[in-house]
Structures are given as structure tokens and as C-alpha cells.
Design a protein around this motif. Structure first.
Motif, PDB file in Angstrom:
ATOM      1  N   GLU A   1       3.809   9.056 -21.992  1.00  0.00           N
ATOM      2  CA  GLU A   1       3.401   8.770 -20.359  1.00  0.00           C
ATOM      3  C   GLU A   1       2.253   8.360 -20.936  1.00  0.00           C
ATOM      4  OE1 GLU A   1       0.763  10.760 -16.365  1.00  0.00           O
ATOM      5  OE2 GLU A   1       2.431  11.714 -17.939  1.00  0.00           O
TER       6      GLU A   1
ATOM      7  N   THR B   1       0.561  -1.022   0.564  1.00  0.00           N
ATOM      8  CA  THR B   1       0.092   0.246   0.230  1.00  0.00           C
ATOM      9  C   THR B   1       1.288   0.919  -0.230  1.00  0.00           C
ATOM     10  OG1 THR B   1      -1.335  -1.090   1.122  1.00  0.00           O
ATOM     11  CG2 THR B   1      -1.724   1.342   1.119  1.00  0.00           C
TER      12      THR B   1
ATOM     13  N   GLU C   1       4.601   5.782  -5.406  1.00  0.00           N
ATOM     14  CA  GLU C   1       4.547   6.023  -6.708  1.00  0.00           C
ATOM     15  C   GLU C   1       4.128   7.379  -6.818  1.00  0.00           C
ATOM     16  OE1 GLU C   1       6.323   4.406  -9.160  1.00  0.00           O
ATOM     17  OE2 GLU C   1       7.717   3.630  -7.461  1.00  0.00           O
ATOM     18  N   ASN C   2       2.549   7.276  -6.603  1.00  0.00           N
ATOM     19  CA  ASN C   2       1.501   7.930  -6.747  1.00  0.00           C
ATOM     20  C   ASN C   2       1.805  10.111  -6.150  1.00  0.00           C
ATOM     21  OD1 ASN C   2      -0.701   6.645  -7.273  1.00  0.00           O
ATOM     22  ND2 ASN C   2      -1.577   5.707  -5.646  1.00  0.00           N
ATOM     23  N   ILE C   3       2.670   9.700  -5.248  1.00  0.00           N
ATOM     24  CA  ILE C   3       3.105  11.160  -4.805  1.00  0.00           C
ATOM     25  C   ILE C   3       4.691  11.398  -5.590  1.00  0.00           C
ATOM     26  CG2 ILE C   3       4.614  12.025  -2.782  1.00  0.00           C
ATOM     27  CD1 ILE C   3       3.187  10.504  -1.086  1.00  0.00           C
ATOM     28  N   LYS C   4       5.754  10.599  -6.045  1.00  0.00           N
ATOM     29  CA  LYS C   4       6.372  10.572  -7.224  1.00  0.00           C
ATOM     30  C   LYS C   4       5.708  10.718  -8.599  1.00  0.00           C
ATOM     31  CE  LYS C   4      10.408   8.072  -9.029  1.00  0.00           C
ATOM     32  NZ  LYS C   4      11.280   6.532  -9.510  1.00  0.00           N
ATOM     33  N   SER C   5       4.922   9.760  -9.404  1.00  0.00           N
ATOM     34  CA  SER C   5       4.040  10.306 -10.725  1.00  0.00           C
ATOM     35  C   SER C   5       3.349  11.878 -10.286  1.00  0.00           C
ATOM     36  CB  SER C   5       3.287   9.745 -10.554  1.00  0.00           C
ATOM     37  OG  SER C   5       2.546  10.150 -11.672  1.00  0.00           O
ATOM     38  N   TYR C   6       3.144  12.395  -9.014  1.00  0.00           N
ATOM     39  CA  TYR C   6       2.363  13.609  -9.063  1.00  0.00           C
ATOM     40  C   TYR C   6       3.523  14.506  -9.171  1.00  0.00           C
ATOM     41  CZ  TYR C   6       0.039  17.628  -7.244  1.00  0.00           C
ATOM     42  OH  TYR C   6      -0.150  19.613  -7.009  1.00  0.00           O
TER      43      TYR C   6
ATOM     44  N   SER D   1       2.693   1.685  -3.378  1.00  0.00           N
ATOM     45  CA  SER D   1       1.400   2.605  -4.057  1.00  0.00           C
ATOM     46  C   SER D   1       1.418   3.980  -4.347  1.00  0.00           C
ATOM     47  CB  SER D   1      -0.104   1.695  -4.367  1.00  0.00           C
ATOM     48  OG  SER D   1      -0.998   2.414  -5.609  1.00  0.00           O
ATOM     49  N   ILE D   2       1.608   4.330  -2.683  1.00  0.00           N
ATOM     50  CA  ILE D   2       0.941   5.408  -2.151  1.00  0.00           C
ATOM     51  C   ILE D   2       2.678   6.603  -2.996  1.00  0.00           C
ATOM     52  CG2 ILE D   2       0.866   7.656  -0.352  1.00  0.00           C
ATOM     53  CD1 ILE D   2      -0.478   5.558   1.203  1.00  0.00           C
TER      54      ILE D   2
ATOM     55  N   ARG E   1       5.511  15.885 -12.040  1.00  0.00           N
ATOM     56  CA  ARG E   1       4.357  16.866 -12.403  1.00  0.00           C
ATOM     57  C   ARG E   1       4.695  18.660 -12.140  1.00  0.00           C
ATOM     58  NH1 ARG E   1       1.766  11.978 -12.972  1.00  0.00           N
ATOM     59  NH2 ARG E   1       1.471  11.445 -14.543  1.00  0.00           N
TER      60      ARG E   1
ATOM     61  N   LYS F   1      -0.431   4.360 -20.915  1.00  0.00           N
ATOM     62  CA  LYS F   1      -1.594   4.133 -20.747  1.00  0.00           C
ATOM     63  C   LYS F   1      -2.781   3.345 -21.086  1.00  0.00           C
ATOM     64  CE  LYS F   1      -1.858   8.123 -17.823  1.00  0.00           C
ATOM     65  NZ  LYS F   1      -2.826   9.584 -17.763  1.00  0.00           N
TER      66      LYS F   1
END
Length: 219
Positions: A210, A91, A97-102, A94-95, A105, A214
Motif C-alpha cells: 500500500e 463521485t 472506493e473510499n468505503i471499500k478501502s476503509y 470514488s465514495i 482495514r 502511494k
């Protein structure tokens, strides 16, 4: 203690072999000779020692059984905790990775510097520009600068709010040397700030790539 019992049994056997443990001419316990009393005492001592050894063995076996049971229970609890931690780790990953992806940007300040230029003087920037970066120039003095990079030039005019900005054009991840030239009728004094995102500085990522990531059934 186990050896003590064996010693008593051995001595009792020796006395029995020696014989003369019983005097039939006497009555009651008097029939036991000195050797007989010795053999009886050794046999009785051997009995009590054997009882003590047996009891100790039973207690040790029960203690070991409880320890094994506790160890199994602890192992089971540890396995459950490890599984729970693994789920939490997945978990958290996953968080992250989301933070890194955000974060990739989001614009970051990669350079900020006060600059002073005489008329027509050119300032060679100490860092590189990347396509997608944003250059913001604040005018404390002067009205006009020329931004040059990668064979392109763009005029930066002082706005009503005292600054001007420009976005850099080019291929993803391309490193570009850049300069600022004072094209005002007076000297320039101000501050230069460069913003960019980690993805704009990487040749491995672009918005097109990117979108490809997807797509379903991507090989």
C-alpha cells in the motif's frame, strides 16, 4: 384525398375534351350546357379539395416541425442529464472506493465458537488463520491454553478480565492451520473468536504494498 383531387381534374379534362360546354346563343349562366355545368362543378370541387390538401400539408409540416424541435430539445436535455448522471456516478464510485478501502482495514469476526477441552486435549480449528489476524479466547473454566500455528506456539493465559488474545505472525496472505491445546490443570470451557481484515486474508495486499502504491511516479 390527394387522389380525389386528381380524379376531379381528370374528369374536368375529359369534359373539356368532350366539348359543348358553352352555348353562345344564350345569355348569362344559361350559356353553360349540362356538360359545362359538370365541368365547372368538377373544377370547383378540385379547387376546394386542393385547398384542403394544401392546408392539411401545411398543418402536417408544422406538426412535424414542432415534433422535431421537441425531439431535439428532449435529446439535449437527455444529454445534459446523462452527463450529470455520469458525474454523479464518478463521485459515487470514488465514495465506494473510499468505503471499500476503509472496510478492508476494519477487523471482522471470521469465526466464533464455544470450545470445551479436557486436560491436554488439542482442538483442531475448522478454519485457517492469516498473519495479522487476532485470536481472542474467553475463559469460563480453565486458566491456560497454547495456540499453535505455522510452526509457532504461543501461550494464552487467562487475564483478570477473563480472556486472553494473541496476534498471528507471518507472511501476508499465508494460510495457516492452527490448534488450541488445554495446558491447564483442569478442563477448559470457553469461547474462541478470530478477527481479521480482508487485507490480512489477501496475498495481493500488505501495508508495504500500500505504501508503494502511494509513491509518486509509480510505474
Amino acid at each position: 384525398m390527394p387522389y380525389l383531387s386528381l380524379i376531379f381534374v381528370f374528369l374536368s379534362a375529359l369534359l373539356a375534351i368532350r366539348g359543348s360546354t358553352w352555348d353562345s346563343s344564350r345569355r348569362g349562366f344559361r350559356r353553360l350546357t349540362t356538360i359545362g355545368w359538370g365541368a365547372a362543378i368538377l373544377a370547383l370541387a378540385s379547387f376546394f379539395v386542393s385547398v384542403a390538401i394544401t392546408r392539411q400539408s401545411i398543418e402536417d409540416a408544422e406538426r412535424i416541425r414542432k415534433e422535431i424541435s421537441a425531439a431535439r430539445q428532449n435529446a439535449s436535455m437527455a444529454a445534459e442529464e446523462a452527463e450529470s448522471l455520469q458525474q454523479k456516478l464518478e463521485t459515487y464510485q470514488s465514495i465506494v472506493e473510499n468505503i471499500k478501502s476503509y472496510a478492508e482495514r476494519q477487523e471482522q469476526v471470521v469465526m466464533t465458537q464455544a470450545v470445551t477441552l479436557r486436560l491436554n486435549e488439542i482442538w483442531n480449528a475448522p478454519n485457517k488463520l492469516y498473519p495479522g489476524s487476532k485470536v481472542v479466547v474467553f475463559f469460563f473454566k480453565g486458566l491456560r491454553l497454547v495456540l499453535s500455528y505455522g510452526g509457532r506456539s504461543q501461550e494464552l493465559l487467562k487475564g483478570d478480565d477473563g480472556f486472553a488474545s494473541a496476534f498471528v505472525i507471518g507472511e501476508s496472505g499465508e494460510e495457516l492451520k492452527w490448534t488450541l491445546k488445554n495446558s491447564s490443570s483442569d478442563s477448559y470451557e470457553g469461547k474462541v473468536i478470530v478477527y481479521s481484515t480482508p487485507r490480512s486474508r489477501s496475498s495481493d495486499w500488505s501495508w508495504l504494498e500500500e505504501e508503494i502504491h502511494k509513491l509518486p511516479n509509480r510505474p
